[in-house]
Scaffold this active site. Sequence first.
Site, PDB file in Angstrom:
ATOM      1  N   HIS A   1      26.067  24.521  40.057  1.00  0.00           N
ATOM      2  CA  HIS A   1      27.162  24.732  41.011  1.00  0.00           C
ATOM      3  C   HIS A   1      26.536  24.861  42.391  1.00  0.00           C
ATOM      4  CE1 HIS A   1      30.125  26.953  43.298  1.00  0.00           C
ATOM      5  NE2 HIS A   1      29.474  28.095  43.167  1.00  0.00           N
TER       6      HIS A   1
ATOM      7  N   ASP B   1      48.190  41.088  12.623  1.00  0.00           N
ATOM      8  CA  ASP B   1      49.241  41.283  11.622  1.00  0.00           C
ATOM      9  C   ASP B   1      49.073  40.215  10.556  1.00  0.00           C
ATOM     10  OD1 ASP B   1      50.111  39.148  13.199  1.00  0.00           O
ATOM     11  OD2 ASP B   1      52.203  39.762  13.182  1.00  0.00           O
TER      12      ASP B   1
ATOM     13  N   TYR C   1      34.931  27.925  48.195  1.00  0.00           N
ATOM     14  CA  TYR C   1      35.056  29.313  48.638  1.00  0.00           C
ATOM     15  C   TYR C   1      34.052  29.565  49.759  1.00  0.00           C
ATOM     16  CZ  TYR C   1      31.011  30.246  45.557  1.00  0.00           C
ATOM     17  OH  TYR C   1      29.779  30.225  44.935  1.00  0.00           O
TER      18      TYR C   1
END
Length: 821
Positions: A234, A551, A260
């Site tokens: 990156h 469950d 960013y």
Amino acid sequence: MNARPGTGGGPAPARIVIIGAGIVGCSLADELTARGARDVTVLEQGPLHAPGGSTSHAPGLVFRTNVSKTLSDFAKYTVEKFSALTEEGRPCFDAVGGLEIATTEEQWAELHRKVGLAASWGIEGEIVDARRCARLWPMLDAAKVLGGFHTPGDGLARALPAARAQTARARARGARFLGRHTVTGIERDAGRVTAVVTDRGTFPADAVVSAAGFWGPVIGAMAGVSVPLLPLAHQYVKTSAFAGPDGRRPVLRFQERDLYFREHVEEGSGTGRIGIGSYAHRPMPVDPAAVPAFDDAPVMPSSLPFTAEDFAPSWDDSRWLLPALDGARVEEGFNGVFSFTPDGMPLLGETPGLRGFWLAEAVWVTHAAGVAKAVAERLTEGRPATDVHECEISRFEEAQLSPAYVAERGRQQFIEVYDVIHPLQPLRRPRPLRVSPFYERQRELGAYFLEGTGWERPHWYEANAPLADGIPLPERDAWSARHWSPVAAAEARATRERVALYDMTPLRRLEVSGPGALDFLQYLTTNQLAKKPGSVTYTLLLDDAGGIRSDLTVARLAADRFQVGVNSGMDLDHLTRHAPAGVQVRDITPGTCCVGVWGPRARDLVQPLTRTDFGHRAFGYFKVKQAYVGEVPVTALRLSYVGELGWELYTSADLGLRLWDTLWAAGQPYGVVAAGRSAFTSLRLEKGYRAWGQDMTTEHDPYEAGLGWAVRMDKGDFVGRAALEGRSAGSVRRRLVCLTLDDPAVVVLGKEPVYVDGAPAGYVTSAAYGYAVGRTVAYAWLPSRAAAPGTAVHIEYFGEKAAATVAAEPLFDPAMERIRR
């Protein structure tokens, strides 16, 4: 050390070895020793405190708001912990805030969805206009921005100082940290880890935690364990210095261009640089086994040479958004290695194939402290306070562990890391991977497939489109209309009025058999299973604190043989780990298949095909029989998760197509349709049936979830029983409640915040339009004070608050007359 009753694990491990002294390993050592662990050893192949893994170059961004509640909780704890840590008097977290901006209408809508997620998870956040964005980030060109999402509590983690501070605390409690120790092997005996071998000695261990970052697959291979992560490079750059940055601006994300920005400022200089990270480039996979050792790396092992040509488009996008960069240049850059998994989530927990070998992998700095806390709690107390089922290593099916699958999905996760992802959006490749025996028939009927755990799952069938004509439905917004079709309404109506076939094959099923099988299942679950063969029981798996870990539907086929419907590979792992000698737990899912035959004409369809009496007296609700349907032997369970008469019919995979064709031909006089998951979800919510992992997790107990009826406190001891002593439906402080939207035209999808008296008080778990009730049905967690039927609440959906009302449940057929006929 604390014991772990009820899990079969005995006492917590005495000798714990952590592989990797990055931010995760150091955080874990701190969390373990804070909980009483003393024999903790951290091994690191590089020098301590800057060992050259991803921590050493991580930009430190911490954005807490995530579609995953678990990841948001991890990030919240990271901020809390690192804010309290200091090194040389400076906090290890700079709360400069976060700002995501939108320049397109799609992203602007997404930011409104994110502010709702923040409210759901208890994070302060607000939508701000373009002018406020420019005040928060003066370099922004406000004319290009529609607005932003501002989170003042986000910011920058100082990863290396945080690692050093936690190392000092753990050492003070007795932990040892050993640098320059390269792991060369994992010793095992009788399926359990016994030691870690390094180039400087062997370290006996009762538990080994791999926190090796992108080297995780290398360590896993030494232990014979698949670690499904793909290291990818990156890009990150720093600009030349210029006047303007002051170190107080929020971290900026421009997700439409996969970018960013953060500031780097030297105190007293009057200038600063802008750090820019990009995910906009091509995926660059890295072979972890080929990464150079610390002393052989030009900079550090995780820092690869910068490829300027890959960054060039991102530099243009950066200057477009931030015109002040026109006078700057890219001064330095590198391609830093990070870990990506097939689903973008971390890899946590004890591995199914090797007892005592644990993973804390694919963890970014954002979540490091939260992950460490959860793993430490699991090791010392038997359970984490935060639900981590999305992160458990055993969530992956065997086919999802292949190197080809991990590589393909890892690349796609990198590409989509900043994309707007719809809750139902499947990954695109490799598909199809797992298909039921009915797949070709489903394709012939125009099935619209989505994917889950590798399975192709029909959500509706285009062949039923003519049946949707004339069904009045409110117009949907573009978001809720994705991966949806009005055909689902026709399939739901056909199920309520006639009969439909549902492919239930992807639901995992186990066979539990052998002497002691009943006692084993009785102890692990909450309901009474000591019934005659031929009975079916809905029950819960709890953890020691009474949290719902799953469950189950348990069918007693013989005195010592049970078919158990479970939710995931985590249940298989749990039952397998704790099965006593003589009890076998076998996954029968791959070799079997299932058709749900449901609707008021279900008996008319099935009875002529079999000599077994499928009448209500002979074959009651929650019963099981072995029978033949045509030429096909089936295990028939009288169950219905759509609220209608019918059966689940199981057979072997080789006979599946014959079963489908037999039912299909016999159903033509009754108007049979094939129906998909979209209709199924709508029908189950109208009936009030919970979905584990969505509506309830280990963070909730049975009474909170409205499942106290599945707990038999008088049956004897079971896991979680002691924790439930004194609890009841009347004592809980929160409840899972049914909501209906007041406006029939409003459709929500899940995870939206619910407001009570104007303040966020809970969040939606599952939601779908209820075609029989004519409005959206949503289940949500709310305080008990707001759980009474008739209570008015609001659900926030893309920034708008929609009125809703707490409803008595179930909404459909509360007397259960349609199922029991």
